[in-house]
Enzyme design. Sequence first.
Site, short mmCIF file in Angstrom:
data_model
loop_
_atom_site.label_atom_id
_atom_site.label_comp_id
_atom_site.label_asym_id
_atom_site.label_seq_id
_atom_site.Cartn_x
_atom_site.Cartn_y
_atom_site.Cartn_z
N HIS A 98 -2.11 -8.32 2.73
CA HIS A 98 -1.92 -8.64 4.23
C HIS A 98 -2.71 -7.85 4.83
O HIS A 98 -3.22 -8.38 6.17
CB HIS A 98 -0.41 -7.84 4.29
N GLY B 159 0.78 -1.06 0.08
CA GLY B 159 0.07 0.03 -0.04
C GLY B 159 0.88 1.20 0.54
O GLY B 159 0.46 1.96 -0.38
N THR B 160 2.33 1.07 0.83
CA THR B 160 2.52 2.38 0.51
C THR B 160 3.41 3.14 -0.65
O THR B 160 3.33 3.65 -1.02
CB THR B 160 4.03 1.93 2.04
N SER C 74 -3.46 -3.61 -0.46
CA SER C 74 -2.74 -4.48 -0.11
C SER C 74 -3.24 -5.64 0.29
O SER C 74 -3.97 -5.67 1.16
CB SER C 74 -1.29 -3.49 1.50
N CYS D 2 2.44 1.96 11.54
CA CYS D 2 4.05 2.04 11.38
C CYS D 2 4.04 3.52 11.75
O CYS D 2 4.86 3.91 11.40
CB CYS D 2 2.14 2.90 10.04
N ASN E 128 -8.12 4.05 8.63
CA ASN E 128 -6.96 3.13 9.30
C ASN E 128 -7.25 3.05 10.78
O ASN E 128 -7.05 1.29 11.50
CB ASN E 128 -6.34 2.88 9.22
N GLN F 261 -7.34 -0.46 3.82
CA GLN F 261 -8.07 -1.43 4.59
C GLN F 261 -9.51 -1.69 4.17
O GLN F 261 -10.25 -1.90 4.42
CB GLN F 261 -8.72 -0.29 6.06
N THR G 41 11.35 -7.74 -10.62
CA THR G 41 11.20 -9.01 -11.55
C THR G 41 10.25 -9.16 -10.31
O THR G 41 10.23 -8.94 -9.42
CB THR G 41 12.18 -9.90 -10.66
#
Length: 396
Positions: free
Chosen positions: A202, A72-73, A200, A326, A152, A180, A238
């Site tokens: 995760h 996400g960042t 993201s 974070c 978030n 989120q 890659t």
Amino acid sequence: MKEVIYLDNAATTRTKPEVVGAMLPYFTEFYGNPSSVYEFSAEPKRAIAHARETIAKSLGAKTNEIYFTNGGTESDNWALVATAEAYQDKGKHIITSKIEHHAVLHTCEYLEKRGFEVTYLDVDEFGVVKLEELKKAVRPDTILISIMFANNEIGTLEPIREIGAIAKERGVLFHTDAVQAFGHVPIDVDEYHIDMLSSSAHKLNGPRGVGFLYIRTGVKSRSFIHGGAQERKRRGGTENTPGIAGFGKAVEMAMETMEERTKKERALRDHLIERVMKEVPFTRLNGHPADRLSNNANFAFQFIEGESLLIMLDMDGICASSGSACTSGSLDPSHVLLAIGLPHEIAHGSLRLTVSDEITREQIDTTVESIKRIVDRLRSMSPLYEDYMKKNGKKQ
């Protein structure tokens, strides 16, 4: 070993076994570089194409509008920096809100140092962006509006449909940080007039280290990671084939289970909120009471320090947070809580609990009992609490 009650799913989620299973072949069996020309790379290429198609379908997007990133960042940084550079001849004004994730806020600060002007919108007491302020903030030189889909920390869902409509009407690009929200609420990029969207893996039971940026066809956005010709020459490096394959599987599962999963989470969340608000005095629920993520509960407890509460909950085997993972090392109060009007001393006593469909009602009850006992203990040591009780003629 003590039972762990994991209530920090906004920070990260458990990678589902099915997701791990989808990833494993690309570590050991089909490990070829997907950018290579020989037949051995055909299966990794197919896995990436399948994941891209799954994700695009979940958003009502085209497959060639999905670009894989490392999370996400990076996606937020790409959306803001590369788009600002591509459209700077039109203007250098960007609009965002005061409660964005630091991946957006710090990127805006970076752009300000390079000659761009950023308007940071206020929010109301529930963390909702004020649409009238947004309309007033749009100028002829505005090139981008970036407002998160769901906060978030406090879980508030923003009026994304209305924001997208304003952006489209004014001819301004619209980016939303949906880290989120994606996989937890239905999103259609055309219906919401979204030009770019960050996500993201995760946050929805996928692996760490992989995300995507949706970029609508026709939006000019320069490359952000320079190097090779991967991701249609827009993002060098890659491809993380195992991570992308796992992301695709996680999205597939999230879409299939969304209605049932969020219904269960909502029932757990509401039970948690009801008990805490009823049984712990001098407590505030942060965020919108109804328009919030199904798994999010955020409280502010007066007369205590949130850090002490977290440590003592951890000793009870309960994983929680005081805000964004974070910024967990920061001693400053949450910028989100300050933006919704909480004074510093109350913002310092915040607690974010984010459930999953794997949590039980019994675990929620155990957590509430721990919170009650710990808050009582911390307040018994607080001179501020003692003074308050004396002034108001109450017994501790």
